[in-house]
Motif scaffolding. Structure first.
Motif, PDB file in Angstrom:
ATOM      1  N   GLN A 165      37.244  49.056  63.634  1.00 51.74           N
ATOM      2  CA  GLN A 165      38.401  48.660  62.841  1.00 51.74           C
ATOM      3  C   GLN A 165      38.321  47.150  62.603  1.00 51.74           C
ATOM      4  OE1 GLN A 165      40.847  50.922  61.729  1.00 51.74           O
ATOM      5  NE2 GLN A 165      39.432  52.452  62.546  1.00 51.74           N
ATOM      6  N   LEU A 166      38.285  46.754  61.345  1.00 53.42           N
ATOM      7  CA  LEU A 166      38.161  45.334  61.000  1.00 53.42           C
ATOM      8  C   LEU A 166      39.392  44.862  60.250  1.00 53.42           C
ATOM      9  CD1 LEU A 166      36.531  42.661  60.678  1.00 53.42           C
ATOM     10  CD2 LEU A 166      35.588  43.640  58.558  1.00 53.42           C
ATOM     11  N   TRP A 167      39.969  43.763  60.735  1.00 53.29           N
ATOM     12  CA  TRP A 167      41.064  43.096  60.013  1.00 53.29           C
ATOM     13  C   TRP A 167      40.599  41.677  59.741  1.00 53.29           C
ATOM     14  CZ3 TRP A 167      46.550  45.087  60.394  1.00 53.29           C
ATOM     15  CH2 TRP A 167      47.373  44.449  59.442  1.00 53.29           C
ATOM     16  N   LEU A 168      40.398  41.392  58.461  1.00 52.86           N
ATOM     17  CA  LEU A 168      39.822  40.114  58.052  1.00 52.86           C
ATOM     18  C   LEU A 168      40.838  39.304  57.258  1.00 52.86           C
ATOM     19  CD1 LEU A 168      37.323  38.242  57.644  1.00 52.86           C
ATOM     20  CD2 LEU A 168      36.779  39.605  55.622  1.00 52.86           C
ATOM     21  N   VAL A 169      41.081  38.082  57.706  1.00 50.09           N
ATOM     22  CA  VAL A 169      41.844  37.107  56.923  1.00 50.09           C
ATOM     23  C   VAL A 169      40.862  36.031  56.493  1.00 50.09           C
ATOM     24  CG1 VAL A 169      43.715  35.422  56.902  1.00 50.09           C
ATOM     25  CG2 VAL A 169      43.990  37.563  58.173  1.00 50.09           C
ATOM     26  N   VAL A 170      40.740  35.820  55.196  1.00 48.18           N
ATOM     27  CA  VAL A 170      39.748  34.881  54.674  1.00 48.18           C
ATOM     28  C   VAL A 170      40.420  33.842  53.788  1.00 48.18           C
ATOM     29  CG1 VAL A 170      39.214  36.477  52.784  1.00 48.18           C
ATOM     30  CG2 VAL A 170      37.607  34.661  53.351  1.00 48.18           C
ATOM     31  N   SER A 171      40.040  32.598  53.988  1.00 44.75           N
ATOM     32  CA  SER A 171      40.576  31.516  53.169  1.00 44.75           C
ATOM     33  C   SER A 171      40.105  31.668  51.726  1.00 44.75           C
ATOM     34  CB  SER A 171      40.116  30.164  53.724  1.00 44.75           C
ATOM     35  OG  SER A 171      40.401  29.115  52.813  1.00 44.75           O
ATOM     36  N   GLN A 172      40.981  31.406  50.784  1.00 38.61           N
ATOM     37  CA  GLN A 172      40.604  31.477  49.373  1.00 38.61           C
ATOM     38  C   GLN A 172      39.456  30.534  49.056  1.00 38.61           C
ATOM     39  OE1 GLN A 172      43.912  31.218  46.650  1.00 38.61           O
ATOM     40  NE2 GLN A 172      42.608  30.802  44.879  1.00 38.61           N
ATOM     41  N   HIS A 173      39.383  29.410  49.770  1.00 41.24           N
ATOM     42  CA  HIS A 173      38.300  28.454  49.540  1.00 41.24           C
ATOM     43  C   HIS A 173      36.934  29.088  49.806  1.00 41.24           C
ATOM     44  CE1 HIS A 173      41.327  25.395  49.064  1.00 41.24           C
ATOM     45  NE2 HIS A 173      41.764  25.553  50.310  1.00 41.24           N
ATOM     46  N   VAL A 174      36.872  30.004  50.768  1.00 42.76           N
ATOM     47  CA  VAL A 174      35.618  30.696  51.083  1.00 42.76           C
ATOM     48  C   VAL A 174      35.173  31.537  49.892  1.00 42.76           C
ATOM     49  CG1 VAL A 174      34.544  32.438  52.557  1.00 42.76           C
ATOM     50  CG2 VAL A 174      36.066  30.716  53.550  1.00 42.76           C
ATOM     51  N   LEU A 175      36.132  32.199  49.246  1.00 38.08           N
ATOM     52  CA  LEU A 175      35.822  33.075  48.120  1.00 38.08           C
ATOM     53  C   LEU A 175      35.422  32.285  46.878  1.00 38.08           C
ATOM     54  CD1 LEU A 175      38.790  35.573  48.541  1.00 38.08           C
ATOM     55  CD2 LEU A 175      36.502  35.682  49.555  1.00 38.08           C
ATOM     56  N   GLU A 183      25.791  34.573  40.459  1.00 39.24           N
ATOM     57  CA  GLU A 183      25.539  36.006  40.555  1.00 39.24           C
ATOM     58  C   GLU A 183      25.661  36.505  41.990  1.00 39.24           C
ATOM     59  OE1 GLU A 183      25.394  37.978  37.994  1.00 39.24           O
ATOM     60  OE2 GLU A 183      25.706  36.152  36.810  1.00 39.24           O
ATOM     61  N   VAL A 184      25.197  35.689  42.932  1.00 34.97           N
ATOM     62  CA  VAL A 184      25.317  36.069  44.341  1.00 34.97           C
ATOM     63  C   VAL A 184      26.782  36.185  44.738  1.00 34.97           C
ATOM     64  CG1 VAL A 184      24.915  35.292  46.715  1.00 34.97           C
ATOM     65  CG2 VAL A 184      23.087  35.131  45.030  1.00 34.97           C
ATOM     66  N   MET A 185      27.603  35.238  44.288  1.00 35.31           N
ATOM     67  CA  MET A 185      29.019  35.281  44.656  1.00 35.31           C
ATOM     68  C   MET A 185      29.742  36.427  43.972  1.00 35.31           C
ATOM     69  SD  MET A 185      29.902  33.353  47.059  1.00 35.31           S
ATOM     70  CE  MET A 185      31.645  33.747  46.926  1.00 35.31           C
ATOM     71  N   ARG A 186      29.404  36.703  42.721  1.00 36.19           N
ATOM     72  CA  ARG A 186      30.032  37.849  42.051  1.00 36.19           C
ATOM     73  C   ARG A 186      29.741  39.139  42.821  1.00 36.19           C
ATOM     74  NH1 ARG A 186      27.946  35.591  36.940  1.00 36.19           N
ATOM     75  NH2 ARG A 186      29.648  34.477  35.895  1.00 36.19           N
ATOM     76  N   ALA A 187      28.486  39.322  43.204  1.00 38.65           N
ATOM     77  CA  ALA A 187      28.106  40.529  43.947  1.00 38.65           C
ATOM     78  C   ALA A 187      28.766  40.557  45.318  1.00 38.65           C
ATOM     79  CB  ALA A 187      26.586  40.594  44.082  1.00 38.65           C
TER      80      ALA A 187
END
Length: 283
Positions: A165-175, A183-187
């Motif tokens: 079970q994974l619960w991930l909170v990710v900063s928008q800056h990472v995305l 292309e790598v980021m889109r994928a």
């Protein structure tokens, strides 16, 4: 009896049992050493996973603690706990990260806050390769490929018959960071959306405008295990080594931060559209 799980978790089961039984019996490590003739340093190593007790010493300690309930189980898992895994035999990674990989494989739940890059479990091969090549370690081509193979094997933990079970909170800056190029980021973002559709995965995005917040100190991961009496641990990876936090006050601190970040982040049903918008806006 523990279900089939990672060697690291079997070792942790033994360590947690010895520590909790000793504490419940009211002995310090020094007192247990005086009563059994087993050096206090060895008892400490048994309780911190630095070494696995031989059968006679495990029996001696359990008898001292009057811990008969789990003796049969602990003796049964000792042979498997002593094995050196294929990952351990092949790895050149720091010892703490090698231990983390084993613990990750046996965890039932992972909660992670990603402040700089996406965690390994959700990375595509191209994203992971870009990170490895840009890390500045001067890794050989063979080492890059070896680490990529390990990274890709870890991803199977999310899609196995009994997935984590994974619960991930990710900063928008990472995305929004262009790791590996457009292309790598889109994928990568498309892959993250696909994973978020799994019933065992929750993804929340912490908007870039939410500052200050309690996650400014950096990324961390909280692991939970199917081990009686085991409260889990928090893991922080630095450039030099990985750090484990297992004391109750330390775990409480990280749990509180994680809960606060979940409240501040967009809920999952709003996070996925946000990830898709970021993906489409990549120039």
């Amino acid at each position: 009896m523990l279900l089939a799980t990672s060697v690291a978790v079997l070792r942790r089961r033994i360590a947690v049992a010895l520590r909790s039984y000793r504490e419940n019996a009211g002995f310090t490590q020094r007192e247990a050493a005086n009563r059994t003739g087993i050096a206090a340093g060895r008892i400490n190593h048994f309780e911190t996973m630095r070494s696995i007790p031989p059968d006679p010493e495990l029996i001696t300690l359990l008898d001292l603690y009057e811990a008969t309930e789990d003796k049969e189980e602990l003796l049964a898992i000792l042979p498997a706990a002593r094995k050196r895994t294929a990952t351990e035999a092949a790895t050149t990674d720091p010892e703490q990260f090698n231990l983390y990989i084993g613990l990750e494989a046996g965890a039932t739940q992972i909660e992670s806050y990603d402040a700089m890059v996406l965690m390994g479990l959700v990375q595509t091969a191209e994203y992971a390769e870009a990170l490895l090549r840009g890390h500045g370690q001067g890794l050989s081509e063979a080492e890059v490929r070896r680490r990529l193979r390990l990274r890709l094997r870890r991803k199977e933990l999310l899609t196995s018959e009994s997935p984590i079970q994974l619960w991930l909170v990710v900063s928008q800056h990472v995305l929004e960071a262009p790791v590996g190029g457009r292309e790598v980021m889109r994928a990568q973002l498309a892959h993250l959306v696909e994973l978020a559709e799994l019933p065992n995965v929750e993804v929340q995005v912490l908007p870039g405008g939410v500052v200050p917040h309690p996650g400014l100190h950096g990324s961390f991961t909280i692991l939970s295990f199917p081990i009686p009496g085991d409260a889990g641990l928090a893991y922080v990876e630095t450039r030099v080594r990985g750090l484990f936090f297992e004391q109750p006050d330390e775990l409480q601190e990280y749990a509180q931060v994680m809960n606060h970040l979940r409240v501040l982040a967009c809920p999952p049903d709003e996070s996925i559209p946000l990830i898709n918008r970021i993906r489409k806006d990549i120039p």
